[in-house]
Write an enzyme that holds these catalytic residues in place. Structure first.
Site, short mmCIF file in Angstrom:
data_model
loop_
_atom_site.label_atom_id
_atom_site.label_comp_id
_atom_site.label_asym_id
_atom_site.label_seq_id
_atom_site.Cartn_x
_atom_site.Cartn_y
_atom_site.Cartn_z
N GLY A 185 -18.30 7.50 -1.64
CA GLY A 185 -18.46 7.99 0.40
C GLY A 185 -16.62 8.56 0.27
O GLY A 185 -15.99 9.08 -0.79
N GLU B 47 -10.72 4.09 -7.77
CA GLU B 47 -10.27 5.60 -7.89
C GLU B 47 -11.27 6.84 -8.83
O GLU B 47 -10.46 6.90 -9.74
CB GLU B 47 -8.82 5.67 -7.81
CG GLU B 47 -8.24 4.99 -6.64
CD GLU B 47 -8.29 5.49 -5.65
OE1 GLU B 47 -9.14 6.54 -5.29
OE2 GLU B 47 -7.98 5.03 -4.56
C1 LIG Z 1 -9.50 14.28 -1.52
C2 LIG Z 1 -8.70 14.28 -2.13
C3 LIG Z 1 -8.16 12.87 -2.44
N1 LIG Z 1 -7.68 12.83 -3.35
C4 LIG Z 1 -7.06 11.92 -3.08
C5 LIG Z 1 -6.31 10.95 -2.02
C6 LIG Z 1 -6.06 9.77 -2.58
O1 LIG Z 1 -4.77 9.07 -3.80
C7 LIG Z 1 -7.07 9.35 -3.21
C8 LIG Z 1 -8.11 9.07 -2.30
O2 LIG Z 1 -8.59 7.45 -2.26
P1 LIG Z 1 -9.19 6.40 -1.33
O3 LIG Z 1 -8.76 5.12 -1.15
O4 LIG Z 1 -10.43 6.42 -1.15
O5 LIG Z 1 -8.74 7.00 0.58
O6 LIG Z 1 -8.13 10.75 -4.22
C9 LIG Z 1 -6.99 13.38 -4.41
O7 LIG Z 1 -6.11 13.94 -5.14
N2 LIG Z 1 -7.76 15.45 -4.39
C10 LIG Z 1 -8.99 15.51 -2.96
O8 LIG Z 1 -8.81 16.68 -3.03
#
Ligand SMILES: Cc1cn([C@H]2C[C@H](O)[C@@H](COP(=O)(O)O)O2)c(=O)[nH]c1=O
Ligand SMILES: Nc1ncnc2c1ncn2[C@@H]1O[C@H](COP(=O)(O)OP(=O)(O)O)[C@@H](O)[C@H]1O
Length: 229
Positions: A9, A87
């Site tokens: 998601g 993650e």
């Molecule tokens: C869209 C996007 C997200 N991230 C990183 C930001 C957060 O640390 C995680 C997602 O964590 P969540 O628990 O699902 O909120 O991913 C990223 O590194 N690069 C991206 O493009």
């Protein structure tokens, strides 16, 4: 039959909360889980949810071998009944192959959680491999919403309050951040395509003639009102 399940998601849709619930329900029945994460916002070796729950985990960084780790654990007399990997978008494709091997060769359920696409709407390598290999892909029931009320399907990154579509794929961060730091916002596809974040939409509403929003002027005060209003 054990399965590799990919719960996918957008950001902030409850994936880590569900991971913690699965862990809670199974451990409450005496089952032993192997909990892994990579780059959780709470720090290395943590699996955390925005609801405030957090549990210890094994940090599955670059070069980490899931299969070897579990085999070593079992060989040392440890127990493992299921696997949780949060993650999972950050995993290397080879690590996802290891998760599939754990299902097939060790007969363990593996529950992987992750965002499908990055801020440019491109698949993360780990998520791509999960889509390719998973027995099941589950979309979470509690939908994250775009500022317009539609289901949020995409993740936007903001820098200085402005949505960006270029930059490093991995930047650990969160939603609802101050403009001074890199932040994220979930949007529907329509508004991701138009680069229309909640702040940009508010600014545009005050000045309809600037639609579609020019990201360079979206933060400019209009008619004596600040763009944040
Ligand atoms: C869209 C996007 C997200 N991230 C990183 C930001 C957060 O640390 C995680 C997602 O964590 P969540 O628990 O699902 O909120 O991913 C990223 O590194 N690069 C991206 O493009
Ligand atoms: N104060 C709050 N009250 C109720 N629910 C909240 C609150 N803060 C966050 N949440 C819920 O937590 C979800 C985010 O959970 P989390 O597991 O951290 O998401 P993900 O791992 O998908 O990024 C939000 O979508 C929301 O449903």
């Amino acid at each position: 039959m054990p399965e590799l399940v990919f719960f996918s998601g957008t950001m902030d849709c409850g994936k880590s909360t569900l991971a913690l619930q699965i862990e809670h329900n199974r451990s409450a029945r005496g089952l032993q889980g192997m909990i892994y994460t990579r780059n959780d916002r709470a720090g290395a070796g943590k699996l955390s949810s925005r609801l405030g729950l957090v549990t210890d985990s094994v940090e599955a960084g670059e070069g980490f071998d899931f299969y070897a780790h579990i085999v070593a654990h079992l060989s040392a007399g440890g127990r493992a009944d299921y696997v949780i990997a949060d993650e999972a978008q950050f995993l290397d494709p080879g690590q996802v192959d290891q998760l599939a091997r754990i299902v097939d060769d060790l007969d363990l359920d593996v529950f992987a959680f992750g965002i499908t696409t990055d801020f440019r709407t491109k698949l993360f390598p780990g998520s791509q491999r999960l889509v390719e290999l998973a027995d099941r892909i589950e979309v979470l029931q509690v939908e994250a919403l775009c500022w317009c009320g539609a289901r949020a399907t995409h993740n936007a990154r903001t820098v200085g309050g402005q949505m960006v579509v270029e930059g490093a794929q991995v930047v650990v961060g969160d939603v609802n951040q101050p403009e001074t730091v890199v932040g994220y916002e979930v949007l529907c596809r329509r508004h991701h395509r138009r680069r229309l974040t909640a702040a940009a939409a508010r600014a545009a509403a005050l000045s309809p003639d600037v639609l579609p929003v020019d990201p360079d002027s979206a933060g400019a005060p209009v008619s004596g009102l600040s763009a944040a209003e």
